[in-house]
Design a protein around this motif. Structure first.
Motif, PDB file in Angstrom:
ATOM      1  N   LEU A 252       0.801  -1.216   0.000  1.00 49.74           N
ATOM      2  CA  LEU A 252       0.000   0.000   0.000  1.00 49.74           C
ATOM      3  C   LEU A 252       0.837   1.271   0.000  1.00 49.74           C
ATOM      4  CD1 LEU A 252      -2.837  -1.006   2.457  1.00 49.74           C
ATOM      5  CD2 LEU A 252      -3.028  -0.578   0.017  1.00 49.74           C
ATOM      6  N   LEU A 253       2.094   1.182   0.352  1.00 50.62           N
ATOM      7  CA  LEU A 253       2.943   2.375   0.355  1.00 50.62           C
ATOM      8  C   LEU A 253       3.083   2.989  -1.032  1.00 50.62           C
ATOM      9  CD1 LEU A 253       5.884   1.537   2.760  1.00 50.62           C
ATOM     10  CD2 LEU A 253       4.060   3.195   3.094  1.00 50.62           C
ATOM     11  N   ASN A 254       3.088   2.157  -2.058  1.00 47.74           N
ATOM     12  CA  ASN A 254       3.305   2.637  -3.412  1.00 47.74           C
ATOM     13  C   ASN A 254       2.319   1.951  -4.365  1.00 47.74           C
ATOM     14  OD1 ASN A 254       4.459   4.127  -5.367  1.00 47.74           O
ATOM     15  ND2 ASN A 254       6.386   3.014  -5.420  1.00 47.74           N
ATOM     16  N   PRO A 255       1.015   2.271  -4.255  1.00 45.41           N
ATOM     17  CA  PRO A 255       0.044   1.500  -5.028  1.00 45.41           C
ATOM     18  C   PRO A 255       0.000   1.784  -6.523  1.00 45.41           C
ATOM     19  CG  PRO A 255      -1.055   3.229  -3.844  1.00 45.41           C
ATOM     20  CD  PRO A 255       0.382   3.256  -3.407  1.00 45.41           C
ATOM     21  N   THR A 256       0.437   2.954  -6.985  1.00 49.56           N
ATOM     22  CA  THR A 256       0.279   3.269  -8.395  1.00 49.56           C
ATOM     23  C   THR A 256       1.590   3.483  -9.130  1.00 49.56           C
ATOM     24  OG1 THR A 256       0.037   5.608  -7.874  1.00 49.56           O
ATOM     25  CG2 THR A 256      -1.988   4.319  -8.032  1.00 49.56           C
ATOM     26  N   ALA A 257       2.693   3.140  -8.531  1.00 50.44           N
ATOM     27  CA  ALA A 257       3.982   3.373  -9.191  1.00 50.44           C
ATOM     28  C   ALA A 257       4.248   2.339 -10.272  1.00 50.44           C
ATOM     29  CB  ALA A 257       5.111   3.361  -8.176  1.00 50.44           C
ATOM     30  N   GLY A 258       3.659   1.183 -10.159  1.00 52.93           N
ATOM     31  CA  GLY A 258       3.816   0.184 -11.198  1.00 52.93           C
ATOM     32  C   GLY A 258       5.020  -0.718 -11.026  1.00 52.93           C
TER      33      GLY A 258
ATOM     34  N   ASP B 155      -6.882  -4.780  -6.053  1.00 56.13           N
ATOM     35  CA  ASP B 155      -5.726  -5.290  -5.332  1.00 56.13           C
ATOM     36  C   ASP B 155      -5.371  -4.391  -4.154  1.00 56.13           C
ATOM     37  OD1 ASP B 155      -5.005  -3.347  -7.162  1.00 56.13           O
ATOM     38  OD2 ASP B 155      -3.060  -4.233  -7.613  1.00 56.13           O
ATOM     39  N   GLU B 156      -5.514  -3.071  -4.309  1.00 54.23           N
ATOM     40  CA  GLU B 156      -5.276  -2.175  -3.187  1.00 54.23           C
ATOM     41  C   GLU B 156      -6.346  -2.351  -2.105  1.00 54.23           C
ATOM     42  OE1 GLU B 156      -5.093  -1.004  -6.349  1.00 54.23           O
ATOM     43  OE2 GLU B 156      -3.031  -0.284  -6.547  1.00 54.23           O
ATOM     44  N   ALA B 157      -7.596  -2.559  -2.524  1.00 57.92           N
ATOM     45  CA  ALA B 157      -8.664  -2.785  -1.554  1.00 57.92           C
ATOM     46  C   ALA B 157      -8.428  -4.077  -0.782  1.00 57.92           C
ATOM     47  CB  ALA B 157     -10.009  -2.830  -2.257  1.00 57.92           C
ATOM     48  N   ALA B 158      -7.966  -5.103  -1.454  1.00 56.31           N
ATOM     49  CA  ALA B 158      -7.672  -6.370  -0.781  1.00 56.31           C
ATOM     50  C   ALA B 158      -6.502  -6.209   0.184  1.00 56.31           C
ATOM     51  CB  ALA B 158      -7.362  -7.446  -1.811  1.00 56.31           C
ATOM     52  N   ALA B 159      -5.489  -5.457  -0.205  1.00 56.42           N
ATOM     53  CA  ALA B 159      -4.338  -5.241   0.682  1.00 56.42           C
ATOM     54  C   ALA B 159      -4.749  -4.438   1.909  1.00 56.42           C
ATOM     55  CB  ALA B 159      -3.210  -4.540  -0.075  1.00 56.42           C
TER      56      ALA B 159
END
Length: 66
Positions: A17-23, A39-43
């Protein structure tokens, strides 16, 4: 052993979750409509469940009465 596994799952979900959109590491790409952020919601859900296992309830952290 269960506490170590729960801690490691919580740590892994926190790091995710620290870096969800960096790829760097994406399970589901965010540009897919409707399911891109699952995937972020599950994390986040996994992290909250791990915190609850160790006795930390998020609503209790923000309640000044306790």
């Amino acid at each position: 052993m269960k506490k170590i596994g729960t801690f490691l799952l919580g740590l892994l979900s926190f790091i995710y979750l620290l870096n969800p959109t960096a790829g760097f590491f994406e399970l589901i790409p965010d540009n897919i409509p409707l399911i891109g952020n699952l995937d972020e919601a599950a994390a986040a859900t996994l992290l909250m469940m791990c915190l609850r296992y160790f006795g930390y309830e998020l609503p209790d952290l923000f309640n000044p009465k306790k």
